[in-house]
Design a protein around this motif. Sequence first.
Motif, PDB file in Angstrom:
ATOM      1  N   PHE A 405      -4.657   2.328  21.500  1.00  0.00           N
ATOM      2  CA  PHE A 405      -4.467   2.000  23.087  1.00  0.00           C
ATOM      3  C   PHE A 405      -3.973   0.601  23.264  1.00  0.00           C
ATOM      4  CE2 PHE A 405      -7.726   5.339  23.289  1.00  0.00           C
ATOM      5  CZ  PHE A 405      -7.039   6.394  23.902  1.00  0.00           C
ATOM      6  N   PHE A 406      -4.053  -0.218  22.446  1.00  0.00           N
ATOM      7  CA  PHE A 406      -3.135  -1.688  22.676  1.00  0.00           C
ATOM      8  C   PHE A 406      -1.787  -1.440  22.459  1.00  0.00           C
ATOM      9  CE2 PHE A 406      -7.665  -2.579  23.279  1.00  0.00           C
ATOM     10  CZ  PHE A 406      -7.657  -3.857  24.078  1.00  0.00           C
ATOM     11  N   SER A 407      -1.019  -2.404  22.930  1.00  0.00           N
ATOM     12  CA  SER A 407       0.622  -2.295  22.419  1.00  0.00           C
ATOM     13  C   SER A 407       0.929  -2.462  21.319  1.00  0.00           C
ATOM     14  CB  SER A 407       1.043  -3.307  23.267  1.00  0.00           C
ATOM     15  OG  SER A 407       0.746  -4.494  22.918  1.00  0.00           O
ATOM     16  N   GLY A 408      -0.106  -3.295  20.502  1.00  0.00           N
ATOM     17  CA  GLY A 408       0.471  -3.589  19.009  1.00  0.00           C
ATOM     18  C   GLY A 408       0.040  -2.393  18.305  1.00  0.00           C
ATOM     19  N   PHE A 409      -0.766  -1.549  18.647  1.00  0.00           N
ATOM     20  CA  PHE A 409      -1.221  -0.280  17.903  1.00  0.00           C
ATOM     21  C   PHE A 409      -0.085   0.564  17.803  1.00  0.00           C
ATOM     22  CE2 PHE A 409      -2.278   4.131  18.768  1.00  0.00           C
ATOM     23  CZ  PHE A 409      -2.668   4.635  17.346  1.00  0.00           C
ATOM     24  N   TYR A 410       0.751   0.718  18.893  1.00  0.00           N
ATOM     25  CA  TYR A 410       1.636   1.851  18.886  1.00  0.00           C
ATOM     26  C   TYR A 410       2.872   1.427  18.119  1.00  0.00           C
ATOM     27  CZ  TYR A 410      -0.875   4.255  22.419  1.00  0.00           C
ATOM     28  OH  TYR A 410      -1.742   5.039  23.376  1.00  0.00           O
ATOM     29  N   SER A 411       3.288   0.345  17.957  1.00  0.00           N
ATOM     30  CA  SER A 411       4.138  -0.304  17.226  1.00  0.00           C
ATOM     31  C   SER A 411       4.095  -0.513  15.746  1.00  0.00           C
ATOM     32  CB  SER A 411       4.686  -1.598  18.084  1.00  0.00           C
ATOM     33  OG  SER A 411       3.923  -2.616  18.025  1.00  0.00           O
ATOM     34  N   LYS A 412       2.784  -0.881  15.666  1.00  0.00           N
ATOM     35  CA  LYS A 412       2.325  -1.205  14.207  1.00  0.00           C
ATOM     36  C   LYS A 412       2.199   0.197  13.393  1.00  0.00           C
ATOM     37  CE  LYS A 412      -0.619  -4.494  11.707  1.00  0.00           C
ATOM     38  NZ  LYS A 412      -1.580  -5.472  12.012  1.00  0.00           N
ATOM     39  N   ASP A 413       1.558   1.023  13.903  1.00  0.00           N
ATOM     40  CA  ASP A 413       1.253   2.336  13.413  1.00  0.00           C
ATOM     41  C   ASP A 413       2.497   3.024  13.331  1.00  0.00           C
ATOM     42  OD1 ASP A 413      -1.378   1.895  13.155  1.00  0.00           O
ATOM     43  OD2 ASP A 413      -1.945   3.952  13.624  1.00  0.00           O
ATOM     44  N   SER A 414       3.499   3.068  14.201  1.00  0.00           N
ATOM     45  CA  SER A 414       4.657   3.589  14.006  1.00  0.00           C
ATOM     46  C   SER A 414       5.670   3.108  12.689  1.00  0.00           C
ATOM     47  CB  SER A 414       5.561   3.391  15.147  1.00  0.00           C
ATOM     48  OG  SER A 414       5.012   4.058  16.277  1.00  0.00           O
ATOM     49  N   ILE A 415       5.520   1.819  12.551  1.00  0.00           N
ATOM     50  CA  ILE A 415       6.010   1.155  11.351  1.00  0.00           C
ATOM     51  C   ILE A 415       5.313   1.672  10.239  1.00  0.00           C
ATOM     52  CG2 ILE A 415       6.355  -0.899  10.036  1.00  0.00           C
ATOM     53  CD1 ILE A 415       6.640  -2.436  12.568  1.00  0.00           C
ATOM     54  N   ILE A 416       4.094   1.766   9.959  1.00  0.00           N
ATOM     55  CA  ILE A 416       3.481   2.336   9.135  1.00  0.00           C
ATOM     56  C   ILE A 416       3.691   3.708   8.595  1.00  0.00           C
ATOM     57  CG2 ILE A 416       1.264   2.868   7.810  1.00  0.00           C
ATOM     58  CD1 ILE A 416       0.048   0.495   9.397  1.00  0.00           C
ATOM     59  N   GLU A 417       3.744   4.572   9.800  1.00  0.00           N
ATOM     60  CA  GLU A 417       4.392   5.990   9.519  1.00  0.00           C
ATOM     61  C   GLU A 417       5.890   6.033   9.090  1.00  0.00           C
ATOM     62  OE1 GLU A 417       3.374   8.192  13.043  1.00  0.00           O
ATOM     63  OE2 GLU A 417       1.372   7.448  13.128  1.00  0.00           O
ATOM     64  N   ALA A 418       6.526   5.214   9.496  1.00  0.00           N
ATOM     65  CA  ALA A 418       8.058   5.535   9.259  1.00  0.00           C
ATOM     66  C   ALA A 418       8.111   4.928   7.721  1.00  0.00           C
ATOM     67  CB  ALA A 418       8.692   4.255  10.089  1.00  0.00           C
ATOM     68  N   VAL A 419       7.373   3.921   6.994  1.00  0.00           N
ATOM     69  CA  VAL A 419       7.350   3.605   5.908  1.00  0.00           C
ATOM     70  C   VAL A 419       6.833   4.787   4.939  1.00  0.00           C
ATOM     71  CG1 VAL A 419       6.509   2.000   3.910  1.00  0.00           C
ATOM     72  CG2 VAL A 419       7.253   0.993   6.307  1.00  0.00           C
ATOM     73  N   ALA A 420       5.980   5.361   5.496  1.00  0.00           N
ATOM     74  CA  ALA A 420       5.385   6.493   4.626  1.00  0.00           C
ATOM     75  C   ALA A 420       6.366   7.597   4.414  1.00  0.00           C
ATOM     76  CB  ALA A 420       4.085   6.837   5.125  1.00  0.00           C
ATOM     77  N   PHE A 542       5.070  13.175  16.412  1.00  0.00           N
ATOM     78  CA  PHE A 542       4.651  12.484  17.652  1.00  0.00           C
ATOM     79  C   PHE A 542       4.130  13.440  18.777  1.00  0.00           C
ATOM     80  CE2 PHE A 542       5.528  10.330  21.819  1.00  0.00           C
ATOM     81  CZ  PHE A 542       4.476   9.391  21.665  1.00  0.00           C
ATOM     82  N   HIS A 543       2.937  13.585  19.357  1.00  0.00           N
ATOM     83  CA  HIS A 543       2.443  14.298  20.259  1.00  0.00           C
ATOM     84  C   HIS A 543       2.181  13.716  21.672  1.00  0.00           C
ATOM     85  CE1 HIS A 543       3.019  17.691  17.308  1.00  0.00           C
ATOM     86  NE2 HIS A 543       2.210  16.887  16.546  1.00  0.00           N
ATOM     87  N   GLY A 544       2.685  12.527  21.930  1.00  0.00           N
ATOM     88  CA  GLY A 544       2.449  11.736  22.952  1.00  0.00           C
ATOM     89  C   GLY A 544       1.486  10.519  22.617  1.00  0.00           C
ATOM     90  N   PRO A 545       1.505   9.446  23.536  1.00  0.00           N
ATOM     91  CA  PRO A 545       0.756   8.172  23.092  1.00  0.00           C
ATOM     92  C   PRO A 545      -0.834   8.488  23.190  1.00  0.00           C
ATOM     93  CG  PRO A 545       1.800   8.174  25.506  1.00  0.00           C
ATOM     94  CD  PRO A 545       2.229   9.128  24.701  1.00  0.00           C
ATOM     95  N   LEU A 546      -1.396   9.435  23.962  1.00  0.00           N
ATOM     96  CA  LEU A 546      -2.759   9.628  24.184  1.00  0.00           C
ATOM     97  C   LEU A 546      -3.137  10.272  22.512  1.00  0.00           C
ATOM     98  CD1 LEU A 546      -5.752   9.668  25.479  1.00  0.00           C
ATOM     99  CD2 LEU A 546      -4.791  11.646  26.469  1.00  0.00           C
ATOM    100  N   ALA A 547      -2.385  11.170  22.308  1.00  0.00           N
ATOM    101  CA  ALA A 547      -2.768  12.093  21.225  1.00  0.00           C
ATOM    102  C   ALA A 547      -2.658  11.070  19.816  1.00  0.00           C
ATOM    103  CB  ALA A 547      -1.857  13.231  20.697  1.00  0.00           C
ATOM    104  N   MET A 548      -1.681  10.304  19.863  1.00  0.00           N
ATOM    105  CA  MET A 548      -1.573   9.401  18.763  1.00  0.00           C
ATOM    106  C   MET A 548      -2.726   8.200  18.700  1.00  0.00           C
ATOM    107  SD  MET A 548       1.655   6.556  18.387  1.00  0.00           S
ATOM    108  CE  MET A 548       1.957   5.495  17.000  1.00  0.00           C
ATOM    109  N   ALA A 549      -3.262   7.892  19.864  1.00  0.00           N
ATOM    110  CA  ALA A 549      -4.270   7.242  19.821  1.00  0.00           C
ATOM    111  C   ALA A 549      -5.607   7.678  19.451  1.00  0.00           C
ATOM    112  CB  ALA A 549      -4.619   6.307  21.205  1.00  0.00           C
ATOM    113  N   ILE A 550      -5.726   8.837  19.811  1.00  0.00           N
ATOM    114  CA  ILE A 550      -6.827   9.726  19.357  1.00  0.00           C
ATOM    115  C   ILE A 550      -6.939   9.928  18.103  1.00  0.00           C
ATOM    116  CG2 ILE A 550      -8.268  11.710  19.696  1.00  0.00           C
ATOM    117  CD1 ILE A 550      -7.236  11.625  22.576  1.00  0.00           C
ATOM    118  N   HIS A 551      -5.782  10.169  17.551  1.00  0.00           N
ATOM    119  CA  HIS A 551      -5.489  10.625  16.112  1.00  0.00           C
ATOM    120  C   HIS A 551      -5.916   9.424  15.296  1.00  0.00           C
ATOM    121  CE1 HIS A 551      -4.242  12.432  12.491  1.00  0.00           C
ATOM    122  NE2 HIS A 551      -3.308  11.424  12.448  1.00  0.00           N
TER     123      HIS A 551
END
Length: 681
Positions: A405-420, A542-551
């Motif tokens: 839910f913090f801003s760094g989570f959304y950008s950082k996790d997106s980078i990790i998923e992109a690399v994967a 991606f299914h929305g920012p809320l679902a991403m944080a819960i996942h």
Amino acid sequence: MQFTLNIPILCAIPLAPLIGSIIAGFFGTKLGGNRIGHGACQFVTILGVTISFVLSCNVLAQVMDGFYFNGTVYRWMELGELNLDIGFLIDSLTATMMCVVTFVSLMVHIYTIGYMRGEEGYNRFFSYISLFTFAMLMLVMSNNLLQLFFGWEAVGVVSYLLIGFYFERQSAVFANMKAFLVNRVGDFGFILGIGLLLASTGSMQYDVIFSQNTALAAQTLPGTSWSLVTVACICLFIGAMGKSAQFPLHVWLPDSMEGPTPISALIHAATMVTAGIFMVARMSPLFELSDVALSFILVIGSITALFMGFLGIVQTDIKRVVAYSTLSQLGYMTVALGVSAYPVAIFHLMTHAFFKALLFLAAGSVILGMHHEQDMRKMGGLWKYMPLTCLMMLLGNLALIGTPFFSGFYSKDSIIEAVAASHIPGSGFAYFAVMVSVFVTALYSFRLYFWVFHGKARWGHADHHHDHVGQDEDHAHHGLAPGQKPHESPFVVTLPLILLAIPSVIIGFYTITPLLFGTYFGDSIFIDIARHPVMRELEDEFHGPLAMAIHAFTSPVLLLVVLGVLTAAVGYLWAPKLPAKLAQAFAPVKKLLDHKYYLDELNQLVFAKGLLWIGNVLWYRGDQKIIDGFIVDGSAYSVGRFAGVIRHLQSGYLYHYAFAMIAGLAVLLAWVLYAYLPFVR
């Protein structure tokens, strides 16, 4: 209120900080006779940056409504068919950068009022940071490589002035010279890349260069079989390696902590170090043509993200911990560029700008409260005395480590998923690097937090340097005297922390959908989806920012974050003697990290001393012996010797000349007789 965007309004955005800088730098210093005081200098510079920020927000609003501008402001020079123009390219990428740069700069300007109060160079400092803002805006608003290079070099020059602000310290002089020289190495590659593109396309305008992509992809570097676009892109990225402090050109950034803390926030958050990331994203139509260049970017970013994070674990200076965090996060952004996830890189650039500026300014607040002490070994238990700063540092660290839910989570996790999801060569190592870096980031971030704000108080003892030491000793960090206690910073210092904490917490949640999976960036970033389908795969998952944080609560990434925080708690709260025992047990590793992989020593030995030795050889052997000794002095000596011999033939006596003529005639007759009369032979 929306202003109708036109060239005068667009020009006002970079020029407002420039005008404030000129007024403060001339009339507020000895140069102009100190005609205005501190209040006037801070007013004109803050006003200039405020105008720039308001207009930038207006630009962003109108860009979201479809506004687009790509045009020339004026023509600087014509060289044959080459036109050298100053112009602006206003699109979603530019507007995002403009808002981030001006907002962080405005927060730094306000913060500086409290942090730099009483400093001798107060007016000069405000002039510098406004000038820095102008240079960065010229860089991001450019529509051609010439203006980009101007802004690129301008931020380098001003950073030299800012890092060496305390020019009476030898350490500051060394640091700013180091930053300047290391960036020249990267800039050499950068200008080679610009030259290759100019020679191949005949233009420096972005749109002209991008329109020739197909032709560029088919060309090879003259005299080789190398792809021209690959060589040009690697050269451009070498420039980014210098500005964005990528391994091995990162060595200047930790030493730049010699500058005042507001500069650390400005340079390391939203401006200079992100210039390289912005440049690669802007040039994405070229980088998409070369998987080799992308792979090179990916590997360099992975090394930076992982190995610079390790160095943050052993730092004891509070600002240097945050500095190595910057290096690691820049590595994350570079990794995103390498897998063609340019929107994700810019997304992390934006979120990182807010929480990293927050962390640096919070560190500065701690330094103020500790009477300019920066050594974390002399802190502890500060949460009782600095509760607001403690909370702000906590929020910044939670954003940095990627808390859901913090801003760094959304950008950082997106980078990790992109690399994967990537198949670019080197993506396997990159995935390993960014995953390990998740644990390392959590460890050094909460090591700082626990060590500074919790645990036993380690300040106010008689052996601390509470008196004013020499400027070259202990970096002039004074510390608390016996009996003194830490104190919360004034409101003018804590207000920017609060304003930066807000986007650090919420901006990721509200912007991830349009920035990554909407049409926000449009044509400002180009991705060859057929060859590099990473963004499409991210969108499918991606299914929305809320679902991403819960996942995230079921992902291994959050587990690594929790392990990192717990490890820091064990070492710096529950078992404070454990880190010393581990350092003793792994002494060789600790020594390697303390010496920063010996890269500084290598640079000193190979480049500094090596180039000095080469210079001495060229000077003594080449200049003194060959040029001066043999060519210049030797030729003069030879002429003199020859003249010394010849002058004896010029005696001035007539009979000597008559004898020489007769002797010469005799020799001539003898030769004729020998050559033409056979009977003589």
